[in-house]
Design a protein around this motif. Structure first.
Motif, PDB file in Angstrom:
ATOM      1  N   UNK A  66     -31.010 -81.470  77.922  1.00 13.58           N
ATOM      2  CA  UNK A  66     -30.423 -81.842  79.213  1.00 13.58           C
ATOM      3  C   UNK A  66     -29.900 -80.629  79.972  1.00 13.58           C
ATOM      4  N   UNK A  67     -30.073 -80.691  81.280  1.00 12.63           N
ATOM      5  CA  UNK A  67     -29.590 -79.616  82.151  1.00 12.63           C
ATOM      6  C   UNK A  67     -28.441 -80.076  83.047  1.00 12.63           C
ATOM      7  N   UNK A  68     -28.082 -81.341  82.918  1.00  9.35           N
ATOM      8  CA  UNK A  68     -27.002 -81.878  83.753  1.00  9.35           C
ATOM      9  C   UNK A  68     -26.246 -82.931  82.952  1.00  9.35           C
ATOM     10  N   UNK A  69     -25.059 -83.260  83.438  1.00 11.47           N
ATOM     11  CA  UNK A  69     -24.186 -84.252  82.802  1.00 11.47           C
ATOM     12  C   UNK A  69     -23.935 -85.365  83.816  1.00 11.47           C
ATOM     13  N   UNK A  70     -24.110 -86.615  83.385  1.00  8.72           N
ATOM     14  CA  UNK A  70     -23.933 -87.750  84.281  1.00  8.72           C
ATOM     15  C   UNK A  70     -22.875 -88.703  83.769  1.00  8.72           C
ATOM     16  N   UNK A  71     -22.725 -89.863  84.393  1.00  7.26           N
ATOM     17  CA  UNK A  71     -21.691 -90.826  84.002  1.00  7.26           C
ATOM     18  C   UNK A  71     -21.807 -91.318  82.565  1.00  7.26           C
ATOM     19  N   UNK A  72     -23.030 -91.352  82.013  1.00  7.22           N
ATOM     20  CA  UNK A  72     -23.226 -91.804  80.640  1.00  7.22           C
ATOM     21  C   UNK A  72     -23.390 -90.663  79.647  1.00  7.22           C
ATOM     22  N   UNK A  73     -23.170 -89.429  80.096  1.00 10.67           N
ATOM     23  CA  UNK A  73     -23.348 -88.292  79.205  1.00 10.67           C
ATOM     24  C   UNK A  73     -24.479 -87.403  79.680  1.00 10.67           C
ATOM     25  N   UNK A  74     -25.178 -86.721  78.761  1.00  7.99           N
ATOM     26  CA  UNK A  74     -26.275 -85.840  79.157  1.00  7.99           C
ATOM     27  C   UNK A  74     -27.347 -86.610  79.939  1.00  7.99           C
ATOM     28  N   UNK A  75     -27.771 -86.061  81.064  1.00  9.77           N
ATOM     29  CA  UNK A  75     -28.787 -86.722  81.883  1.00  9.77           C
ATOM     30  C   UNK A  75     -30.159 -86.480  81.271  1.00  9.77           C
ATOM     31  N   UNK A  76     -30.892 -87.561  81.033  1.00 13.39           N
ATOM     32  CA  UNK A  76     -32.208 -87.451  80.427  1.00 13.39           C
ATOM     33  C   UNK A  76     -33.115 -86.591  81.303  1.00 13.39           C
ATOM     34  N   UNK A  77     -33.759 -85.549  80.726  1.00 16.40           N
ATOM     35  CA  UNK A  77     -34.535 -84.617  81.544  1.00 16.40           C
ATOM     36  C   UNK A  77     -35.968 -85.057  81.827  1.00 16.40           C
ATOM     37  N   UNK A  78     -36.332 -86.294  81.466  1.00 15.25           N
ATOM     38  CA  UNK A  78     -37.673 -86.779  81.787  1.00 15.25           C
ATOM     39  C   UNK A  78     -38.749 -86.320  80.825  1.00 15.25           C
ATOM     40  N   UNK A  79     -38.361 -85.982  79.605  1.00 15.60           N
ATOM     41  CA  UNK A  79     -39.290 -85.425  78.626  1.00 15.60           C
ATOM     42  C   UNK A  79     -40.533 -86.293  78.423  1.00 15.60           C
ATOM     43  N   UNK A  80     -40.361 -87.605  78.306  1.00 12.15           N
ATOM     44  CA  UNK A  80     -41.484 -88.502  77.993  1.00 12.15           C
ATOM     45  C   UNK A  80     -42.171 -89.062  79.243  1.00 12.15           C
ATOM     46  N   UNK A  81     -41.709 -88.663  80.413  1.00 12.89           N
ATOM     47  CA  UNK A  81     -42.213 -89.290  81.642  1.00 12.89           C
ATOM     48  C   UNK A  81     -43.717 -89.100  81.825  1.00 12.89           C
ATOM     49  N   UNK A  82     -44.233 -87.941  81.444  1.00 13.96           N
ATOM     50  CA  UNK A  82     -45.649 -87.647  81.684  1.00 13.96           C
ATOM     51  C   UNK A  82     -46.409 -87.298  80.408  1.00 13.96           C
ATOM     52  N   UNK A  83     -45.942 -87.822  79.269  1.00 11.89           N
ATOM     53  CA  UNK A  83     -46.664 -87.556  78.033  1.00 11.89           C
ATOM     54  C   UNK A  83     -47.016 -88.861  77.339  1.00 11.89           C
ATOM     55  N   UNK A  84     -47.999 -88.805  76.445  1.00 13.01           N
ATOM     56  CA  UNK A  84     -48.428 -89.984  75.706  1.00 13.01           C
ATOM     57  C   UNK A  84     -47.385 -90.337  74.648  1.00 13.01           C
ATOM     58  N   UNK A  85     -46.935 -91.590  74.699  1.00 13.76           N
ATOM     59  CA  UNK A  85     -45.933 -92.065  73.752  1.00 13.76           C
ATOM     60  C   UNK A  85     -46.374 -93.417  73.209  1.00 13.76           C
ATOM     61  N   UNK A  86     -46.276 -93.602  71.909  1.00  9.35           N
ATOM     62  CA  UNK A  86     -46.580 -94.891  71.300  1.00  9.35           C
ATOM     63  C   UNK A  86     -45.471 -95.871  71.663  1.00  9.35           C
ATOM     64  N   UNK A  87     -45.801 -96.912  72.425  1.00 10.04           N
ATOM     65  CA  UNK A  87     -44.739 -97.831  72.866  1.00 10.04           C
ATOM     66  C   UNK A  87     -44.220 -98.761  71.778  1.00 10.04           C
ATOM     67  N   UNK A  88     -44.861 -98.745  70.617  1.00  7.53           N
ATOM     68  CA  UNK A  88     -44.481 -99.692  69.568  1.00  7.53           C
ATOM     69  C   UNK A  88     -43.050 -99.484  69.096  1.00  7.53           C
ATOM     70  N   UNK A  89     -42.599 -98.250  69.085  1.00  8.53           N
ATOM     71  CA  UNK A  89     -41.244 -97.968  68.615  1.00  8.53           C
ATOM     72  C   UNK A  89     -40.487 -97.130  69.636  1.00  8.53           C
ATOM     73  N   UNK A  90     -40.575 -97.556  70.890  1.00 10.26           N
ATOM     74  CA  UNK A  90     -39.981 -96.772  71.975  1.00 10.26           C
ATOM     75  C   UNK A  90     -39.040 -97.617  72.813  1.00 10.26           C
ATOM     76  N   UNK A  91     -38.105 -96.950  73.433  1.00 11.98           N
ATOM     77  CA  UNK A  91     -37.306 -97.564  74.494  1.00 11.98           C
ATOM     78  C   UNK A  91     -38.083 -97.393  75.799  1.00 11.98           C
TER      79      UNK A  91
END
Length: 281
Positions: free
Chosen positions: A108-133
């Motif tokens: 994370x490069x920033x801090x938000x109301x819920x803590x570290x702001x998610x940096x979008x790591x999985x936004x453009x990569x292949x992820x198995x949705x079976x065990x994902x949020x």
């Protein structure tokens, strides 16, 4: 007609902070000739305990607070959360994510109301949705809705800035829905017109306003009230052993007297009420 709600989670007993929140919601409805809804937010797996719910009922009655109709339960609305998730997925607004909290904190490069702001790591990569949020692509969603506003009765009009959270999780691996999605859908389903809650959730309304726009839900007014604070400035919390209402009730204290004291701002020694009004970041 105004409709408010008190929505505790049955993962532990209620304390004075909960009593204050319930009174704010109850009194706002009663003073304006409206309805006060009791909602039990019981989708937190094994942490939700049915026996605690019965204590909630007794505690609220002891305080002199009466809710309208039967209590409603999140656990009976799982299909609603799933349907909303499928709708957002069909719109191309959700993506699967397997990042751990430690990985997010490290990247994370920033801090938000819920803590570290998610940096979008999985936004453009292949992820198995079976065990994902599943995360909401907030930038893409805002491009779809355009600028949004919401109103708090104390702080006034607010420009919605959900970007401060980053891409929040809406469908969790371990629960049917995140707080953001479930609370937004529940408030719409319960016909809530005035959402009362503590100042610590002020920023959450930015995300909730975005979800309302995406899912064509009615937009309530919000009222974020002060919090009861411990001597060290932290809000009262069940996990830190704040005295429970049930213990006070069983000890023979008068709930009506306690409720009156909370309304008048007369608090026990060592407890204070937070001050100030939040504004948009």
């Amino acid at each position: 007609m105004i409709r408010t709600r008190f929505a505790p989670s049955p993962n532990g007993p209620l304390h004075l902070g909960h009593a204050y929140a319930a009174i704010v919601a109850h009194d706002a409805a009663r003073e304006r000739g409206g309805a006060f809804v009791l909602r039990i937010e019981d989708i937190d797996g094994e942490r939700s305990r049915a026996q605690v719910v019965e204590e909630f009922f007794l505690d609220l009655e002891w305080l002199g607070l009466a809710w309208d109709g039967d209590a409603v339960f999140q656990s009976r609305r799982l299909a609603t959360y799933a349907d909303a998730g499928e709708r957002l997925q069909a719109m191309g607004l959700l993506y699967p994510c397997t990042c751990t909290r430690a990985e997010i904190a490290a990247a994370a490069k920033a801090w938000g109301p819920d803590g570290p702001v998610y940096p979008g790591t999985c936004r453009h990569r292949e992820v198995d949705p079976a065990n994902a949020a599943w995360r909401l692509d907030v930038g893409k969603a805002m491009a779809l809705t355009g600028p949004l506003e919401w109103r708090d009765e104390a702080a006034g009009p607010q420009a919605a800035v959900p970007q401060v959270f980053g891409d929040v999780v809406l469908l969790r691996k371990d629960l049917p829905a995140s707080y953001h999605l479930a609370a937004t859908l529940d408030d719409a389903g319960d016909g809530i017109t005035l959402v009362t809650r503590g100042m610590d959730l002020f920023a959450a309304s930015h995300i909730h306003r975005l979800l309302q726009a995406l899912l064509d839900l009615p937009v309530p007014t919000w009222l974020h009230h002060p919090l009861l604070l411990e001597a060290d400035g932290r809000k009262l919390a069940k996990r830190r052993g704040a005295p429970s209402l049930a213990d006070r009730r069983r000890a023979g204290e008068d709930g009506a007297v306690i409720a009156r004291a909370l309304r008048e701002g007369r608090l026990p020694a060592g407890i204070s009420l937070s001050q100030g009004v939040h504004h948009s970041p």
